[in-house]
Write a protein that holds these residues in place. Structure first.
Motif, PDB file in Angstrom:
ATOM      1  N   MET A  16       0.547  19.095   3.098  1.00 28.27           N
ATOM      2  CA  MET A  16      -0.148  17.720   2.683  1.00 28.27           C
ATOM      3  C   MET A  16      -0.630  16.951   3.820  1.00 28.27           C
ATOM      4  SD  MET A  16       2.550  16.683  -0.483  1.00 28.27           S
ATOM      5  CE  MET A  16       3.864  16.504   0.553  1.00 28.27           C
ATOM      6  N   ARG A  17      -1.380  15.920   3.488  1.00 24.96           N
ATOM      7  CA  ARG A  17      -2.069  14.878   3.990  1.00 24.96           C
ATOM      8  C   ARG A  17      -1.644  13.566   3.185  1.00 24.96           C
ATOM      9  NH1 ARG A  17      -6.739  16.731   5.142  1.00 24.96           N
ATOM     10  NH2 ARG A  17      -6.074  17.301   7.219  1.00 24.96           N
ATOM     11  N   LEU A  18      -0.710  12.694   3.846  1.00 22.67           N
ATOM     12  CA  LEU A  18      -0.378  11.506   3.230  1.00 22.67           C
ATOM     13  C   LEU A  18      -1.066  10.458   3.897  1.00 22.67           C
ATOM     14  CD1 LEU A  18       2.066  13.468   3.042  1.00 22.67           C
ATOM     15  CD2 LEU A  18       3.553  11.567   2.824  1.00 22.67           C
ATOM     16  N   ARG A  19      -1.870   9.678   3.015  1.00 20.38           N
ATOM     17  CA  ARG A  19      -2.883   8.756   3.565  1.00 20.38           C
ATOM     18  C   ARG A  19      -2.719   7.412   2.410  1.00 20.38           C
ATOM     19  NH1 ARG A  19      -6.384   8.577  -0.142  1.00 20.38           N
ATOM     20  NH2 ARG A  19      -7.349  10.363  -1.272  1.00 20.38           N
ATOM     21  N   PRO A  20      -3.454   6.048   2.861  1.00 19.77           N
ATOM     22  CA  PRO A  20      -3.404   4.995   2.011  1.00 19.77           C
ATOM     23  C   PRO A  20      -4.233   5.212   1.002  1.00 19.77           C
ATOM     24  CG  PRO A  20      -3.358   4.406   4.248  1.00 19.77           C
ATOM     25  CD  PRO A  20      -3.695   5.830   4.125  1.00 19.77           C
ATOM     26  N   PRO A  21      -4.093   4.901  -0.211  1.00 22.68           N
ATOM     27  CA  PRO A  21      -4.954   5.033  -1.290  1.00 22.68           C
ATOM     28  C   PRO A  21      -6.540   4.296  -1.099  1.00 22.68           C
ATOM     29  CG  PRO A  21      -3.425   3.616  -1.817  1.00 22.68           C
ATOM     30  CD  PRO A  21      -3.019   4.245  -0.670  1.00 22.68           C
ATOM     31  N   ILE A  68      -0.298  -3.098   4.595  1.00 26.07           N
ATOM     32  CA  ILE A  68      -0.482  -2.299   5.792  1.00 26.07           C
ATOM     33  C   ILE A  68      -0.557  -3.338   6.951  1.00 26.07           C
ATOM     34  CG2 ILE A  68      -1.851  -0.687   6.968  1.00 26.07           C
ATOM     35  CD1 ILE A  68      -1.894   0.994   4.142  1.00 26.07           C
ATOM     36  N   SER A  69      -1.708  -4.027   6.772  1.00 26.08           N
ATOM     37  CA  SER A  69      -2.160  -4.987   7.810  1.00 26.08           C
ATOM     38  C   SER A  69      -0.886  -5.980   8.242  1.00 26.08           C
ATOM     39  CB  SER A  69      -3.339  -5.956   7.395  1.00 26.08           C
ATOM     40  OG  SER A  69      -4.537  -5.228   7.233  1.00 26.08           O
ATOM     41  N   ASN A  70      -0.137  -6.260   7.325  1.00 28.33           N
ATOM     42  CA  ASN A  70       0.783  -7.163   7.559  1.00 28.33           C
ATOM     43  C   ASN A  70       2.091  -6.721   7.867  1.00 28.33           C
ATOM     44  OD1 ASN A  70      -0.641  -9.663   6.930  1.00 28.33           O
ATOM     45  ND2 ASN A  70       0.088  -9.429   4.678  1.00 28.33           N
ATOM     46  N   GLY A  71       2.384  -5.295   7.927  1.00 31.91           N
ATOM     47  CA  GLY A  71       3.403  -4.422   8.330  1.00 31.91           C
ATOM     48  C   GLY A  71       4.546  -4.620   7.161  1.00 31.91           C
ATOM     49  N   THR A  72       4.412  -5.034   6.135  1.00 30.50           N
ATOM     50  CA  THR A  72       5.539  -5.198   5.045  1.00 30.50           C
ATOM     51  C   THR A  72       5.452  -4.066   4.052  1.00 30.50           C
ATOM     52  OG1 THR A  72       3.884  -6.239   3.620  1.00 30.50           O
ATOM     53  CG2 THR A  72       5.126  -7.520   4.991  1.00 30.50           C
ATOM     54  N   ALA A  73       4.457  -3.072   3.960  1.00 30.01           N
ATOM     55  CA  ALA A  73       4.719  -1.884   3.338  1.00 30.01           C
ATOM     56  C   ALA A  73       3.796  -0.690   3.863  1.00 30.01           C
ATOM     57  CB  ALA A  73       4.474  -2.290   1.763  1.00 30.01           C
ATOM     58  N   LEU A  74       4.215   0.377   3.563  1.00 32.23           N
ATOM     59  CA  LEU A  74       3.375   1.653   3.983  1.00 32.23           C
ATOM     60  C   LEU A  74       3.126   2.337   2.602  1.00 32.23           C
ATOM     61  CD1 LEU A  74       1.794   3.314   6.099  1.00 32.23           C
ATOM     62  CD2 LEU A  74       3.792   4.464   6.465  1.00 32.23           C
ATOM     63  N   PRO A  75       1.781   2.023   1.628  1.00 30.42           N
ATOM     64  CA  PRO A  75       1.741   2.988   0.531  1.00 30.42           C
ATOM     65  C   PRO A  75       0.765   4.128   0.767  1.00 30.42           C
ATOM     66  CG  PRO A  75       1.086   0.521   0.298  1.00 30.42           C
ATOM     67  CD  PRO A  75       1.317   0.797   1.882  1.00 30.42           C
ATOM     68  N   LEU A  76       1.293   5.167   0.486  1.00 25.42           N
ATOM     69  CA  LEU A  76       0.517   6.338   0.525  1.00 25.42           C
ATOM     70  C   LEU A  76       0.342   7.156  -0.501  1.00 25.42           C
ATOM     71  CD1 LEU A  76       2.513   7.398   3.813  1.00 25.42           C
ATOM     72  CD2 LEU A  76       0.279   6.406   3.927  1.00 25.42           C
ATOM     73  N   PHE A  77      -0.954   7.976  -0.618  1.00 27.79           N
ATOM     74  CA  PHE A  77      -0.962   8.744  -1.477  1.00 27.79           C
ATOM     75  C   PHE A  77      -0.489  10.251  -1.004  1.00 27.79           C
ATOM     76  CE2 PHE A  77      -4.221   7.015  -4.629  1.00 27.79           C
ATOM     77  CZ  PHE A  77      -3.406   6.160  -5.164  1.00 27.79           C
ATOM     78  N   LEU A  78      -0.252  11.235  -1.724  1.00 25.99           N
ATOM     79  CA  LEU A  78       0.262  12.550  -1.256  1.00 25.99           C
ATOM     80  C   LEU A  78      -1.084  13.445  -1.774  1.00 25.99           C
ATOM     81  CD1 LEU A  78       2.885  10.963  -1.616  1.00 25.99           C
ATOM     82  CD2 LEU A  78       3.744  13.198  -2.319  1.00 25.99           C
ATOM     83  N   THR A  79      -1.781  14.050  -0.692  1.00 23.40           N
ATOM     84  CA  THR A  79      -2.793  14.951  -0.970  1.00 23.40           C
ATOM     85  C   THR A  79      -2.668  16.226  -0.650  1.00 23.40           C
ATOM     86  OG1 THR A  79      -4.262  14.334   0.667  1.00 23.40           O
ATOM     87  CG2 THR A  79      -4.461  12.895  -1.219  1.00 23.40           C
ATOM     88  N   GLU A  80      -2.989  17.335  -1.283  1.00 21.91           N
ATOM     89  CA  GLU A  80      -3.013  18.704  -1.088  1.00 21.91           C
ATOM     90  C   GLU A  80      -4.031  18.778   0.217  1.00 21.91           C
ATOM     91  OE1 GLU A  80      -1.898  21.909  -3.990  1.00 21.91           O
ATOM     92  OE2 GLU A  80      -4.010  21.121  -4.040  1.00 21.91           O
ATOM     93  N   ARG A  81      -3.390  19.286   1.395  1.00 18.52           N
ATOM     94  CA  ARG A  81      -4.288  19.584   2.781  1.00 18.52           C
ATOM     95  C   ARG A  81      -5.367  20.031   2.568  1.00 18.52           C
ATOM     96  NH1 ARG A  81      -1.912  20.999   8.789  1.00 18.52           N
ATOM     97  NH2 ARG A  81      -0.528  19.507   7.860  1.00 18.52           N
ATOM     98  N   ASP A  82      -5.263  21.229   1.883  1.00 26.08           N
ATOM     99  CA  ASP A  82      -6.522  22.204   1.727  1.00 26.08           C
ATOM    100  C   ASP A  82      -7.705  21.637   0.522  1.00 26.08           C
ATOM    101  OD1 ASP A  82      -5.550  23.925   3.688  1.00 26.08           O
ATOM    102  OD2 ASP A  82      -4.833  25.170   2.182  1.00 26.08           O
ATOM    103  N   SER A  83      -7.105  21.427  -0.470  1.00 18.53           N
ATOM    104  CA  SER A  83      -8.168  20.735  -1.661  1.00 18.53           C
ATOM    105  C   SER A  83      -8.305  19.330  -1.383  1.00 18.53           C
ATOM    106  CB  SER A  83      -7.625  21.372  -2.801  1.00 18.53           C
ATOM    107  OG  SER A  83      -6.405  20.540  -3.146  1.00 18.53           O
ATOM    108  N   GLY A  84      -7.375  18.459  -1.015  1.00 17.46           N
ATOM    109  CA  GLY A  84      -7.424  17.106  -0.987  1.00 17.46           C
ATOM    110  C   GLY A  84      -7.196  16.568  -2.258  1.00 17.46           C
ATOM    111  N   ALA A  85      -6.535  17.291  -3.327  1.00 21.58           N
ATOM    112  CA  ALA A  85      -6.130  16.923  -4.660  1.00 21.58           C
ATOM    113  C   ALA A  85      -4.867  15.828  -4.778  1.00 21.58           C
ATOM    114  CB  ALA A  85      -5.773  17.990  -5.463  1.00 21.58           C
ATOM    115  N   LEU A  86      -5.103  15.157  -5.357  1.00 23.56           N
ATOM    116  CA  LEU A  86      -4.112  13.844  -5.441  1.00 23.56           C
ATOM    117  C   LEU A  86      -2.881  14.534  -6.179  1.00 23.56           C
ATOM    118  CD1 LEU A  86      -3.198  11.337  -4.939  1.00 23.56           C
ATOM    119  CD2 LEU A  86      -4.234  10.674  -7.192  1.00 23.56           C
ATOM    120  N   LEU A  87      -1.806  14.497  -5.743  1.00 26.76           N
ATOM    121  CA  LEU A  87      -0.510  14.952  -6.230  1.00 26.76           C
ATOM    122  C   LEU A  87       0.616  13.821  -6.845  1.00 26.76           C
ATOM    123  CD1 LEU A  87       0.447  17.257  -3.306  1.00 26.76           C
ATOM    124  CD2 LEU A  87      -0.780  17.982  -5.515  1.00 26.76           C
TER     125      LEU A  87
END
Length: 195
Positions: A16-21, A68-87
């Motif tokens: 996976m690739r975990l990244r902000p929505p 994220i800018s304030n450093g109060t939370a780190l919200p991330l979407f889980l996406t499949e590394r190959d397809s980019g599909a949201l999990l």
């Protein structure tokens, strides 16, 4: 007014690739949440009237960027590394600095991707990032006592049972007790589980 630059966070795991929505995720996110509604709602706070609307999602994206800018939370979407599909998604929220150096973990995965090890992989990757890159000392998580799948994923991800919090969160419209777990950087407590 000084505007903080948005920090680009991306965490890689085996699959996976975990990244902000982002706003571009709206349609896929909405469809995934809609398809998994019956699976997710028993374990989540009551969905607001605008939960699956573009406006509601836009508000969520603004919160993500501020957090994220304030450093109060780190919200991330889980996406499949190959397809980019949201999990699903995972958020390290309520990040406290100073003497605490702690945060609280929350997560969900779409029903069709459940029980395939994705959430365990994501939790381990975010925990490693939090301890090594964010210098946190403690990550907390809570779930309903009867949510065996959530309890198991926390336990196999290195979280240890710490007790029960009475009326901890409103879930599906009712105040509910939650079992509490924590993972500590350099944890030496050994194996523990709920009795």
């Amino acid at each position: 007014m000084i505007r903080l630059a948005r920090r680009q966070v991306q965490i890689e795991s085996e699959r996976m690739r975990l990244r902000p929505p982002a706003m571009a995720d709206f349609v896929e996110w909405c469809e995934l949440r809609r398809q998994s509604a019956a699976y997710l709602k028993p374990w989540e706070p009551t969905w607001s009237a605008d939960h699956l609307t573009k406006r509601g999602f836009s508000n969520r994206i603004h919160w993500v960027q501020r957090s994220i800018s304030n450093g109060t939370a780190l919200p991330l979407f889980l996406t499949e590394r190959d397809s980019g599909a949201l999990l699903g998604a995972l958020t390290l929220d309520n990040i406290r600095r100073g003497p605490a150096q702690a945060g609280t973990l929350g997560y969900w995965i779409a029903e069709r991707f459940a029980r395939q090890g994705y959430m365990r992989e994501a939790i381990r990757a975010v925990t490693h990032h939090a301890f090594t890159q964010m210098d946190l000392s403690r990550i907390e998580a809570a779930c309903l006592p009867e949510n065996a799948a959530s309890r198991r994923v926390l336990e196999v991800s290195g979280f240890k049972y710490e007790g029960v919090a009475q009326s901890y969160l409103q879930i599906n419209g009712r105040w509910r007790n939650h079992v509490l777990y924590a993972n500590l950087r350099g944890d030496r407590r050994g194996r523990s589980s709920a009795t």
